[in-house]
Design a protein around this motif. Sequence first.
Motif, PDB file in Angstrom:
ATOM      1  N   ALA A  63      56.919  41.980  31.480  1.00 35.01           N
ATOM      2  CA  ALA A  63      56.708  41.266  32.733  1.00 35.01           C
ATOM      3  C   ALA A  63      55.490  41.833  33.442  1.00 35.01           C
ATOM      4  O   ALA A  63      55.328  43.038  33.556  1.00 35.01           O
ATOM      5  CB  ALA A  63      57.936  41.381  33.622  1.00 35.01           C
ATOM      6  N   ASP A  64      54.614  40.946  33.889  1.00 34.45           N
ATOM      7  CA  ASP A  64      53.402  41.367  34.593  1.00 34.45           C
ATOM      8  C   ASP A  64      53.311  40.556  35.881  1.00 34.45           C
ATOM      9  O   ASP A  64      52.874  39.417  35.872  1.00 34.45           O
ATOM     10  CB  ASP A  64      52.169  41.134  33.725  1.00 34.45           C
ATOM     11  CG  ASP A  64      50.899  41.664  34.364  1.00 34.45           C
ATOM     12  OD1 ASP A  64      50.998  42.359  35.395  1.00 34.45           O
ATOM     13  OD2 ASP A  64      49.822  41.389  33.834  1.00 34.45           O
ATOM     14  N   VAL A  65      53.756  41.135  36.973  1.00 37.39           N
ATOM     15  CA  VAL A  65      53.811  40.418  38.245  1.00 37.39           C
ATOM     16  C   VAL A  65      52.418  40.053  38.735  1.00 37.39           C
ATOM     17  O   VAL A  65      52.188  38.968  39.251  1.00 37.39           O
ATOM     18  CB  VAL A  65      54.545  41.272  39.304  1.00 37.39           C
ATOM     19  CG1 VAL A  65      54.577  40.558  40.634  1.00 37.39           C
ATOM     20  CG2 VAL A  65      55.952  41.568  38.843  1.00 37.39           C
ATOM     21  N   ASP A  66      51.455  40.931  38.547  1.00 38.83           N
ATOM     22  CA  ASP A  66      50.105  40.692  39.035  1.00 38.83           C
ATOM     23  C   ASP A  66      49.152  40.338  37.898  1.00 38.83           C
ATOM     24  O   ASP A  66      47.993  40.735  37.898  1.00 38.83           O
ATOM     25  CB  ASP A  66      49.579  41.934  39.771  1.00 38.83           C
ATOM     26  CG  ASP A  66      50.401  42.244  41.005  1.00 38.83           C
ATOM     27  OD1 ASP A  66      50.836  41.272  41.657  1.00 38.83           O
ATOM     28  OD2 ASP A  66      50.612  43.421  41.305  1.00 38.83           O
ATOM     29  N   GLY A  67      49.614  39.556  36.942  1.00 40.41           N
ATOM     30  CA  GLY A  67      48.819  39.250  35.768  1.00 40.41           C
ATOM     31  C   GLY A  67      47.719  38.241  35.979  1.00 40.41           C
ATOM     32  O   GLY A  67      46.826  38.111  35.170  1.00 40.41           O
ATOM     33  N   GLY A  68      47.767  37.502  37.046  1.00 43.09           N
ATOM     34  CA  GLY A  68      46.734  36.516  37.306  1.00 43.09           C
ATOM     35  C   GLY A  68      47.006  35.190  36.622  1.00 43.09           C
ATOM     36  O   GLY A  68      48.073  34.945  36.047  1.00 43.09           O
ATOM     37  N   LEU A  69      46.006  34.323  36.659  1.00 38.97           N
ATOM     38  CA  LEU A  69      46.148  32.967  36.149  1.00 38.97           C
ATOM     39  C   LEU A  69      46.356  32.952  34.639  1.00 38.97           C
ATOM     40  O   LEU A  69      47.147  32.165  34.127  1.00 38.97           O
ATOM     41  CB  LEU A  69      44.919  32.137  36.523  1.00 38.97           C
ATOM     42  CG  LEU A  69      44.953  30.672  36.119  1.00 38.97           C
ATOM     43  CD1 LEU A  69      46.161  29.977  36.727  1.00 38.97           C
ATOM     44  CD2 LEU A  69      43.678  29.981  36.542  1.00 38.97           C
ATOM     45  N   ASP A  70      45.668  33.806  33.903  1.00 38.83           N
ATOM     46  CA  ASP A  70      45.832  33.829  32.451  1.00 38.83           C
ATOM     47  C   ASP A  70      47.267  34.170  32.060  1.00 38.83           C
ATOM     48  O   ASP A  70      47.833  33.561  31.152  1.00 38.83           O
ATOM     49  CB  ASP A  70      44.873  34.837  31.819  1.00 38.83           C
ATOM     50  CG  ASP A  70      43.426  34.369  31.892  1.00 38.83           C
ATOM     51  OD1 ASP A  70      43.215  33.140  31.958  1.00 38.83           O
ATOM     52  OD2 ASP A  70      42.526  35.224  31.893  1.00 38.83           O
ATOM     53  N   ALA A  71      47.867  35.129  32.745  1.00 40.96           N
ATOM     54  CA  ALA A  71      49.255  35.496  32.457  1.00 40.96           C
ATOM     55  C   ALA A  71      50.192  34.340  32.801  1.00 40.96           C
ATOM     56  O   ALA A  71      51.138  34.058  32.067  1.00 40.96           O
ATOM     57  CB  ALA A  71      49.649  36.744  33.225  1.00 40.96           C
ATOM     58  N   LEU A  72      49.923  33.665  33.911  1.00 42.66           N
ATOM     59  CA  LEU A  72      50.754  32.530  34.307  1.00 42.66           C
ATOM     60  C   LEU A  72      50.656  31.408  33.285  1.00 42.66           C
ATOM     61  O   LEU A  72      51.661  30.823  32.886  1.00 42.66           O
ATOM     62  CB  LEU A  72      50.346  32.025  35.692  1.00 42.66           C
ATOM     63  CG  LEU A  72      51.082  30.800  36.204  1.00 42.66           C
ATOM     64  CD1 LEU A  72      52.575  31.081  36.319  1.00 42.66           C
ATOM     65  CD2 LEU A  72      50.515  30.367  37.539  1.00 42.66           C
ATOM     66  N   LEU A  73      49.448  31.109  32.827  1.00 48.94           N
ATOM     67  CA  LEU A  73      49.274  30.058  31.822  1.00 48.94           C
ATOM     68  C   LEU A  73      49.982  30.428  30.524  1.00 48.94           C
ATOM     69  O   LEU A  73      50.584  29.575  29.875  1.00 48.94           O
ATOM     70  CB  LEU A  73      47.790  29.813  31.573  1.00 48.94           C
ATOM     71  CG  LEU A  73      47.036  29.147  32.722  1.00 48.94           C
ATOM     72  CD1 LEU A  73      45.544  29.088  32.423  1.00 48.94           C
ATOM     73  CD2 LEU A  73      47.573  27.761  32.992  1.00 48.94           C
ATOM     74  N   GLY A  74      49.930  31.697  30.157  1.00 52.48           N
ATOM     75  CA  GLY A  74      50.642  32.139  28.956  1.00 52.48           C
ATOM     76  C   GLY A  74      52.146  31.999  29.110  1.00 52.48           C
ATOM     77  O   GLY A  74      52.832  31.562  28.177  1.00 52.48           O
TER      78      GLY A  74
END
Length: 69
Positions: free
Chosen positions: A12-23
Amino acid sequence: MTNLKTQRSVPADVDGGLDALLGDCARMAPHWAAPDRITPVPVSPSLIHGVRVPPASARLLAAMEDYGD
């Protein structure tokens, strides 16, 4: 008995940014099926009486800088 252990392929990466959200979205998309077509049902105008907001919610929104003024 319930097995509460889960397997995570990606931490889990809370502050992953847009790339993490898209993934995350790409990994979850196969789990939900969208209906082929949604047909809205007409509502008689006599049934629409406005929106009622509980006083606590109204105070909460009034206290928020973006909504209060």
